[in-house]
Structure formats: structure tokens, C-alpha cells
Design a protein around this motif. Sequence first.
Motif, PDB file in Angstrom:
ATOM      1  N   SER A 170       0.845  -1.189   0.000  1.00  0.00           N
ATOM      2  CA  SER A 170       0.000   0.000   0.000  1.00  0.00           C
ATOM      3  C   SER A 170       0.875   1.231   0.000  1.00  0.00           C
ATOM      4  O   SER A 170       2.079   1.164   0.260  1.00  0.00           O
ATOM      5  N   THR A 187      -5.081   9.546   2.829  1.00  0.00           N
ATOM      6  CA  THR A 187      -5.435   8.218   3.340  1.00  0.00           C
ATOM      7  C   THR A 187      -4.355   7.242   2.913  1.00  0.00           C
ATOM      8  O   THR A 187      -3.288   7.651   2.453  1.00  0.00           O
ATOM      9  N   PRO A 190      -4.410   0.787  -1.128  1.00  0.00           N
ATOM     10  CA  PRO A 190      -3.830  -0.548  -1.306  1.00  0.00           C
ATOM     11  C   PRO A 190      -3.579  -0.879  -2.772  1.00  0.00           C
ATOM     12  O   PRO A 190      -4.347  -0.493  -3.659  1.00  0.00           O
ATOM     13  N   ASN A 219      -0.575  -3.055   9.214  1.00  0.00           N
ATOM     14  CA  ASN A 219      -1.684  -3.751   9.878  1.00  0.00           C
ATOM     15  C   ASN A 219      -2.969  -2.921   9.921  1.00  0.00           C
ATOM     16  O   ASN A 219      -3.838  -3.162  10.752  1.00  0.00           O
ATOM     17  N   LEU A 220      -3.087  -1.969   9.009  1.00  0.00           N
ATOM     18  CA  LEU A 220      -4.292  -1.138   8.976  1.00  0.00           C
ATOM     19  C   LEU A 220      -5.509  -1.959   8.541  1.00  0.00           C
ATOM     20  O   LEU A 220      -6.569  -1.896   9.164  1.00  0.00           O
ATOM     21  N   LYS A 221      -5.366  -2.740   7.474  1.00  0.00           N
ATOM     22  CA  LYS A 221      -6.443  -3.589   6.955  1.00  0.00           C
ATOM     23  C   LYS A 221      -6.120  -5.036   7.295  1.00  0.00           C
ATOM     24  O   LYS A 221      -5.245  -5.648   6.678  1.00  0.00           O
ATOM     25  N   ASP A 223      -7.552  -7.997   6.967  1.00  0.00           N
ATOM     26  CA  ASP A 223      -7.684  -9.069   5.975  1.00  0.00           C
ATOM     27  C   ASP A 223      -6.479  -9.107   5.035  1.00  0.00           C
ATOM     28  O   ASP A 223      -5.957 -10.183   4.711  1.00  0.00           O
ATOM     29  N   THR A 224      -6.036  -7.931   4.590  1.00  0.00           N
ATOM     30  CA  THR A 224      -4.859  -7.867   3.723  1.00  0.00           C
ATOM     31  C   THR A 224      -3.610  -8.300   4.469  1.00  0.00           C
ATOM     32  O   THR A 224      -2.795  -9.077   3.946  1.00  0.00           O
ATOM     33  N   SER A 225      -3.465  -7.832   5.690  1.00  0.00           N
ATOM     34  CA  SER A 225      -2.300  -8.213   6.503  1.00  0.00           C
ATOM     35  C   SER A 225      -2.240  -9.728   6.673  1.00  0.00           C
ATOM     36  O   SER A 225      -1.172 -10.341   6.540  1.00  0.00           O
TER      37      SER A 225
END
Length: 509
Positions: A170, A187, A190, A219-221, A223-225
Amino acid sequence: MTKIVLSTLNARYAHASLGLRYLRANLGKWRESSLIREFVTGQKTEEIVERILESQPRILGIGVYIWNVEETTRLVAQLKVVAPELIIVLGGPEVSFEIEEQRICALADYVITGWGDVSFASLVRQLMSGEAPPTRVIAGVQAPLPAIASPYSEYTEEDVDKRHLYVEASRGCPFKCEFCLSALDKTAWPFPLETFLADLESLHARGARQFKFVDRTFNLKVDTSLAILEFFLAKIAAAPEDPPFVHFELIPDHLPERLKEAVSRFPAGTIQFEIGIQSFDPVVQARVSRRQKNEVAAANIAWLREHSKAHLHVDLIAGLPGEDMSGFADGFNRLVQLAPHEIQFGILKRLRGAPIARHTREFGLRFNPDPPYNILSTAAIDFATMQRLSRFSRYWDIVANSGRYPRTLPLLLEGNPFQHFLGFSDWLYARTGQTHALAQERLVHLLHEYLCKVRELDATGIGDALISDYRGTGGRSRLRFEVGATARVTPRKRDAGSTPVRQARHLRT
């Protein structure tokens, strides 16, 4: 024939520029007429000029950063004398703000501010077709991330074999910490996850084993992490004898249970987290627009230390507006109690364009006018004290963060870590006048002298600890205070695998 050279001066050979690889990957039809030439700060300028000109390029794109701007300015000045016909294009964070104040920008033909992925390619097309751009300073276009060509195939076999590979899932950051240029982002955006995982797969298949994520907010999102963590866990499970080593920047107060479960499955020596605490003072945090739940952040660091095998590298900043020595010391001591493997004790810098400058008058911030723009004094910390803190930072790195003194360091810090290490730092500078070029064997003897003669701690215990630490990191010489000491540790060879040497030392404690 090479028409375009892309270049920068990296801080170390091991650092491969991700930015240059983005530029080349997005050149379209001009990609095959381009090449990347990377150098290291400290190289002789004339030799760099010679290497750049040997391919007789028409256009030179240079990445300019806080660590290389002074040397790059000399480089551009020489190039304009030797090859005035060469079109020089600058880009990078150091030349994206306050352009009119910088000699390097006046010397160059064009400056691209902000994102350069597609804007550099657009400028190349104009120049190659004989068009003259209307302005010298070009505002970079922020293209949608799916429209940006992936840079990872631009890593060479030498890069894969010998260098750190930088990757990003991202860009941007939703937080507004005023000491960071990411405060200017609206912001975080990704990259398409499926495409990114395919890029990781390709790099791993080529033999890459060290991956450094440059994401500000990995580690913001969640699911992606998790998808990325599971990718690396699968590689470890398939070949535990040849695991990757992965570095992430972690938001300290956002560690949900799903992430904890995944992180707990990584074996030692395979994952590192860089965690920005910066300050534990809520008033200072609010002043610089940093949102952080301190109790949650501290609990997460404690959890990671106790329940995971991740290597923890935690950042603190000295010199923030309004924070005095006492406040910084409290935060430092609190962090020492949480026992991360490394504490990166940084000195505040005024990055060009960063909003921290708005506090200059109210809090008496006085910054170095030259790179790295470090804070020299504040209304709360005078210049002499800031110098002491700068030396503390350097000595902390070579004594504590190095991982060379796991038995001696607790003896030095016991009671009040900040005050005891500051005392050692002041004494060491008075004794040596040096902050660099302190050989390990000499430092061992200096530690022994300070702890035994100045602090008057138990000489036998200090001697045994220092001997064990010295031998444990490969020291072979007989130390002057060895007579009567009992502790011995067999010298350790460097661990095999992809774990970096300094992190590997911490695994032994």
C-alpha cells in the motif's frame, strides 16, 4: 543505445532503490533504452560522473533524499560542467518541497514533485519528441495504483542474491503525525492484493529471502495483513530450512486477535516489526497530531515480546515540541521495561514539507539548516543537552541495539535505565572524545572500567558478564581483566539463513 539513466546514491550497497525500479518499469517503449545506475554515499563524485556518462545518456533521472542531497548537489553541479547537454530530472521527497531554496533544484533542468511513477515517463515522452514542457517544476500525478506497472521484475539477480528487497502492499497513511511527510497524505491506498501476492511469489521463486515492506501502516487492513502473513507462513512451512525474513512497520495500538494468532506462528528469525511509539506523553502526542492509545500500545508490545518470536524494533523521538528531558526519560524507561529487542532513539528532524515546522516559534525549535535537519535545541532542551542526547543515541545503538551485551546491559541499566545510560554516555565521550570507530574489544574494556571504577559494581560479576558477551559474539583476544574470571562462552559462528546478523544476535538472549 542507452538514452535514459536512472540513478541515486543509496546509504548502503545493500539498499536497492525501489523508486528507480518503479520509474523504469513505467517507461513504456523507452524502458529498453534505459538503465539503472546506483551508487553509495561516500563514493568519489568524479567517479560517479564517469560511470553515468559512459553510456552517453540524453536524460538522467536522479532520486534525491535527505541522506544524499548534499552529495547529489555536487554530482549535478559537476555533470552540468562536464556534460551541459545532459537533461537532468530530479525527483524524491527532498526536492518535493521548498524547491526555490535549494541549489540542486536551480542546477537541474526539471524537478518532479510528489509521485513520479507516471509523471517521469510522461516527461520523457515529451523530451524525446522534441516538446518543451511549459514549466521546470512539474507536479507529479498520483495515478491509480492498478495503473502503475509493477517494479519487482526490475530487481536483478544480484539484487535478489545480495540486497534487501523493498516491497509495498500500500501507499500513503491515514494518520497525521506532524514530524512525518505522510501527514500530508489523505489516506492509505492498497495495491491490488492478488497482483501483489503474485509479485511476492515471483520474487521468492527467484531466490529472494529478505523482504522489507515500506508500508507506513501494514496492519491497517487486517484481511490484507493476514493474507500476506499467510503467504510467508506457507513458504516457511514448505521449506523451514530456508525461511524468508520479513520486516513490517506496525501500528502499535491495533493488534486484533486474528493478527496475534498469525504472528505467533512465525518461528524465530523470520519476522521483524518496526513499531513507532515516538512519545508516551499524551499532551505531546496531541500537539503533533499523533493518535495513539498508549495503554493498548504498551500491552501489544508486551504481548509480542511474551507470546511471539518476532524481533521488535521500537522508535522514540527526542526533541518533540514541549517535551523536556524528564518527560523523554519517563517514556524511555517505560519502553525499556517492555523489553523490545531494539529501541531506536531518534532525534527529531524537520523534513521539508512536514507540518512540524508550525511549532517552531511557540516551542523554540531550532533545527540544523543543513541535512539531516536535526533539532539542535528547543525551549525545553538546550543545545548542550541535545548534544548529550545525540551521543546517548549513538552509544545506545552500539551497546544495546547491537545485541552484543545481553549479560552486561542489564547490570548497566538496573534501577533507572535512562539516567544510568546517560551517565555512561557522558563518561564515555569525556573519556574517548569519540562516537564512532570504537572497536569492540576497546569498548569492552571501557565498559569494564566504567562499571567497576566509576559505578563501583561487583568486579567479578561485571568481568564474567563482559567476557561471556565478548566471547559469545566471536571475540577471541584475551581481555586485560580476565585473570580470575570464571564464565566462558564458546564463540558462536554466524547463523546460516536469511536472518540479518544483528537480529540473529538477539535470538541468543
